[in-house]
Design a protein around this motif. Structure first.
Motif, PDB file in Angstrom:
ATOM      1  N   GLY A 133      44.236 -12.660  80.102  1.00  0.00           N
ATOM      2  CA  GLY A 133      44.898 -13.961  80.167  1.00  0.00           C
ATOM      3  C   GLY A 133      44.545 -14.834  78.959  1.00  0.00           C
ATOM      4  O   GLY A 133      43.450 -14.742  78.398  1.00  0.00           O
ATOM      5  N   GLY A 134      45.476 -15.676  78.537  1.00  0.00           N
ATOM      6  CA  GLY A 134      45.233 -16.587  77.420  1.00  0.00           C
ATOM      7  C   GLY A 134      44.344 -17.756  77.822  1.00  0.00           C
ATOM      8  O   GLY A 134      44.258 -18.115  79.002  1.00  0.00           O
ATOM      9  N   GLY A 135      43.668 -18.333  76.839  1.00  0.00           N
ATOM     10  CA  GLY A 135      42.794 -19.462  77.114  1.00  0.00           C
ATOM     11  C   GLY A 135      43.574 -20.728  77.424  1.00  0.00           C
ATOM     12  O   GLY A 135      44.673 -20.952  76.920  1.00  0.00           O
ATOM     13  N   GLY A 136      43.010 -21.574  78.290  1.00  0.00           N
ATOM     14  CA  GLY A 136      43.656 -22.840  78.635  1.00  0.00           C
ATOM     15  C   GLY A 136      43.313 -23.936  77.632  1.00  0.00           C
ATOM     16  O   GLY A 136      42.392 -23.798  76.814  1.00  0.00           O
ATOM     17  N   SER A 137      44.050 -25.026  77.663  1.00  0.00           N
ATOM     18  CA  SER A 137      43.796 -26.164  76.772  1.00  0.00           C
ATOM     19  C   SER A 137      43.287 -27.354  77.588  1.00  0.00           C
ATOM     20  O   SER A 137      43.754 -27.598  78.696  1.00  0.00           O
ATOM     21  CB  SER A 137      45.065 -26.553  76.017  1.00  0.00           C
ATOM     22  OG  SER A 137      46.083 -26.965  76.911  1.00  0.00           O
ATOM     23  N   ALA A 138      42.327 -28.067  77.023  1.00  0.00           N
ATOM     24  CA  ALA A 138      41.818 -29.276  77.666  1.00  0.00           C
ATOM     25  C   ALA A 138      42.659 -30.474  77.242  1.00  0.00           C
ATOM     26  O   ALA A 138      43.466 -30.397  76.308  1.00  0.00           O
ATOM     27  CB  ALA A 138      40.360 -29.490  77.271  1.00  0.00           C
ATOM     28  N   GLY A 175      45.553  -1.533  86.897  1.00  0.00           N
ATOM     29  CA  GLY A 175      44.880  -2.774  86.547  1.00  0.00           C
ATOM     30  C   GLY A 175      45.850  -3.938  86.441  1.00  0.00           C
ATOM     31  O   GLY A 175      46.876  -3.849  85.764  1.00  0.00           O
ATOM     32  N   GLY A 176      45.545  -5.029  87.111  1.00  0.00           N
ATOM     33  CA  GLY A 176      46.396  -6.216  87.044  1.00  0.00           C
ATOM     34  C   GLY A 176      46.155  -7.002  85.768  1.00  0.00           C
ATOM     35  O   GLY A 176      45.118  -6.878  85.109  1.00  0.00           O
ATOM     36  N   GLY A 177      47.109  -7.831  85.401  1.00  0.00           N
ATOM     37  CA  GLY A 177      46.934  -8.717  84.262  1.00  0.00           C
ATOM     38  C   GLY A 177      45.967  -9.841  84.592  1.00  0.00           C
ATOM     39  O   GLY A 177      45.910 -10.306  85.735  1.00  0.00           O
ATOM     40  N   GLY A 178      45.194 -10.263  83.596  1.00  0.00           N
ATOM     41  CA  GLY A 178      44.259 -11.352  83.819  1.00  0.00           C
ATOM     42  C   GLY A 178      44.952 -12.692  83.934  1.00  0.00           C
ATOM     43  O   GLY A 178      45.996 -12.922  83.315  1.00  0.00           O
ATOM     44  N   ALA A 179      44.399 -13.584  84.735  1.00  0.00           N
ATOM     45  CA  ALA A 179      44.976 -14.919  84.897  1.00  0.00           C
ATOM     46  C   ALA A 179      44.694 -15.767  83.655  1.00  0.00           C
ATOM     47  O   ALA A 179      43.663 -15.622  82.996  1.00  0.00           O
ATOM     48  CB  ALA A 179      44.393 -15.592  86.130  1.00  0.00           C
ATOM     49  N   GLY A 180      45.633 -16.643  83.334  1.00  0.00           N
ATOM     50  CA  GLY A 180      45.414 -17.566  82.227  1.00  0.00           C
ATOM     51  C   GLY A 180      44.331 -18.573  82.567  1.00  0.00           C
ATOM     52  O   GLY A 180      44.169 -18.959  83.727  1.00  0.00           O
ATOM     53  N   GLY A 181      43.569 -19.005  81.560  1.00  0.00           N
ATOM     54  CA  GLY A 181      42.519 -19.971  81.787  1.00  0.00           C
ATOM     55  C   GLY A 181      43.066 -21.336  82.177  1.00  0.00           C
ATOM     56  O   GLY A 181      44.123 -21.757  81.701  1.00  0.00           O
ATOM     57  N   ALA A 182      42.367 -22.025  83.084  1.00  0.00           N
ATOM     58  CA  ALA A 182      42.757 -23.389  83.464  1.00  0.00           C
ATOM     59  C   ALA A 182      42.332 -24.342  82.342  1.00  0.00           C
ATOM     60  O   ALA A 182      41.986 -23.907  81.240  1.00  0.00           O
ATOM     61  CB  ALA A 182      42.102 -23.756  84.786  1.00  0.00           C
ATOM     62  N   ALA A 183      42.362 -25.643  82.614  1.00  0.00           N
ATOM     63  CA  ALA A 183      42.072 -26.653  81.594  1.00  0.00           C
ATOM     64  C   ALA A 183      40.778 -26.370  80.849  1.00  0.00           C
ATOM     65  O   ALA A 183      39.695 -26.416  81.428  1.00  0.00           O
ATOM     66  CB  ALA A 183      41.998 -28.026  82.255  1.00  0.00           C
ATOM     67  N   GLY A 297      47.730 -35.203  74.567  1.00  0.00           N
ATOM     68  CA  GLY A 297      48.457 -34.433  75.579  1.00  0.00           C
ATOM     69  C   GLY A 297      47.547 -33.960  76.697  1.00  0.00           C
ATOM     70  O   GLY A 297      46.336 -33.768  76.519  1.00  0.00           O
ATOM     71  N   ALA A 298      48.123 -33.759  77.880  1.00  0.00           N
ATOM     72  CA  ALA A 298      47.360 -33.328  79.047  1.00  0.00           C
ATOM     73  C   ALA A 298      46.920 -31.878  78.905  1.00  0.00           C
ATOM     74  O   ALA A 298      47.424 -31.124  78.069  1.00  0.00           O
ATOM     75  CB  ALA A 298      48.205 -33.501  80.295  1.00  0.00           C
ATOM     76  N   SER A 299      45.975 -31.478  79.746  1.00  0.00           N
ATOM     77  CA  SER A 299      45.503 -30.088  79.746  1.00  0.00           C
ATOM     78  C   SER A 299      46.608 -29.159  80.245  1.00  0.00           C
ATOM     79  O   SER A 299      47.563 -29.597  80.899  1.00  0.00           O
ATOM     80  CB  SER A 299      44.275 -29.957  80.643  1.00  0.00           C
ATOM     81  OG  SER A 299      44.612 -30.285  81.980  1.00  0.00           O
ATOM     82  N   ASN A 300      46.428 -27.866  79.954  1.00  0.00           N
ATOM     83  CA  ASN A 300      47.424 -26.907  80.405  1.00  0.00           C
ATOM     84  C   ASN A 300      46.789 -25.532  80.576  1.00  0.00           C
ATOM     85  O   ASN A 300      45.645 -25.296  80.163  1.00  0.00           O
ATOM     86  CB  ASN A 300      48.597 -26.828  79.430  1.00  0.00           C
ATOM     87  CG  ASN A 300      49.936 -26.744  80.161  1.00  0.00           C
ATOM     88  OD1 ASN A 300      50.053 -26.046  81.176  1.00  0.00           O
ATOM     89  ND2 ASN A 300      50.942 -27.468  79.660  1.00  0.00           N
ATOM     90  N   THR A 301      47.545 -24.630  81.194  1.00  0.00           N
ATOM     91  CA  THR A 301      47.033 -23.307  81.557  1.00  0.00           C
ATOM     92  C   THR A 301      47.511 -22.230  80.600  1.00  0.00           C
ATOM     93  O   THR A 301      48.682 -22.223  80.189  1.00  0.00           O
ATOM     94  CB  THR A 301      47.491 -22.934  82.990  1.00  0.00           C
ATOM     95  OG1 THR A 301      47.061 -23.958  83.890  1.00  0.00           O
ATOM     96  CG2 THR A 301      46.909 -21.601  83.412  1.00  0.00           C
ATOM     97  N   GLY A 302      46.609 -21.300  80.269  1.00  0.00           N
ATOM     98  CA  GLY A 302      46.986 -20.174  79.421  1.00  0.00           C
ATOM     99  C   GLY A 302      47.914 -19.215  80.147  1.00  0.00           C
ATOM    100  O   GLY A 302      48.008 -19.199  81.371  1.00  0.00           O
TER     101      GLY A 302
END
Length: 317
Positions: A133-138, A175-183, A297-302
């Protein structure tokens, strides 16, 4: 007359020690004959020394006895074969018409159990691990940005085995895909895909996150492991792209790493006060993209990594 003969045989069957003789075993001077290998015959039995039964031309039932095969002929169900008399029996010397069975390919997109088909000779197994999963943004501050790097692509491994070296049933794990990172958090690694203990391929690592002017390094692609008992190869997943930032609060999120069977998510960027979620990786095993927030800008999920897959192709000829 036929009914009378049938009744007579029924009577003889009641006598202890009575055995109906196969006249084919009593013809030392018999001619060459044709027949077909029993359709229920498993070629794996031949590798274990068990010879096939034959349906002789002109007969309605398969023989009760088994017939020796002369190498290098390899008997397959339904083959039209030539038999020559040898003493009081027959020997299979080859085929005059092979039944060409098309390869059978099975796609496992979720964990399950594989069952070896009757008549299998070779099995090709492909395992694709899940993407990270991609990294999230704060939440970003004014004039600054926050962005995540991309998740790594899953590893890919392939091996070809003789069917008799594979058990009749095999546990398949996808194998499942990894979840994107939260904020402002790192994405989750993808899962490992495997075919029993024969071959496995690891998932991609999750993408990191950077906050307001720091840099999130790109994530590594998936590690792969494979147990070779035949010909095989392994391909590591591509690394996720690094995140970056520029003056005036513009941010760039990292792209997802590619896998052997799937593309990574595209990189994304902002041009002002924005918040953009990461895109998902592409099937199979592509890494998810990082999220980006800029100039307040607000945080977002990867983006999530794509699930892996296990592909099993069985060859009969």
């Amino acid at each position: 007359m036929a009914d009378a003969l049938g009744m007579g045989e029924d009577f003889l069957k009641q006598i202890a020690g009575y055995v109906k003789r196969d006249i084919r075993n009593d013809k030392p001077n018999a001619s060459i004959v044709l027949g077909s290998i029993d359709y229920d015959y498993d070629p794996n039995d031949f590798l274990g020394g068990i010879m096939p039964k034959v349906l002789f031309d002109g007969e309605q039932t398969v023989s009760q006895k088994r017939y020796t095969v002369v190498p290098p002929y390899f008997p397959l169900p339904g083959d039209r074969v030539v038999l020559i008399p040898t003493g009081t029996t027959f020997t299979i010397i080859g085929t005059v018409g092979v039944v060409q069975l098309q390869p059978r390919t099975e796609y496992f997109t979720s964990s399950d159990t594989w069952t070896k088909p009757l008549g299998a000779r070779y099995v090709k197994i492909e395992c694709q691990g899940g993407g990270g999963g991609g990294g999230g943004s704060a939440t970003s501050s004014a004039g600054n940005s926050s962005a995540g790097s991309g998740g790594g692509g899953g590893a890919y491994a392939v091996v070809t085995l003789t069917a008799n070296s594979v058990t009749s049933t095999v546990s398949v794990t996808v194998g499942g895909g990894g979840a994107g990172g939260a904020a402002g958090t790192t994405g989750t690694a993808g899962g490992t895909s495997s075919f029993g203990s024969y071959v496995s391929a690891g998932g991609g690592n999750g993408g990191g996150s950077r906050v307001n002017g720091s840099i999130a390094q790109g994530s590594f692609g998936g590690d792969g492991s494979v147990t070779f008992t035949g010909e095989g190869a392994v391909c590591f997943g591509g690394s996720g792209g690094v995140s970056a930032w520029s003056d005036a609060g513009r941010g760039i999120a990292g792209a997802g790493g590619s896998s052997r069977l799937g593309g990574g998510a595209a990189a994304q960027h902002t041009t002002g006060n924005q918040s953009i979620a990461g895109k998902a990786g592409r099937q199979y095993g592509g890494g998810g993209g990082g999220a980006v927030s800029s100039d307040g800008g607000a945080s977002n999920t990867g983006g999530a990594g794509a699930d892996g897959v296990v592909i099993v192709t069985t060859y009969f000829n």
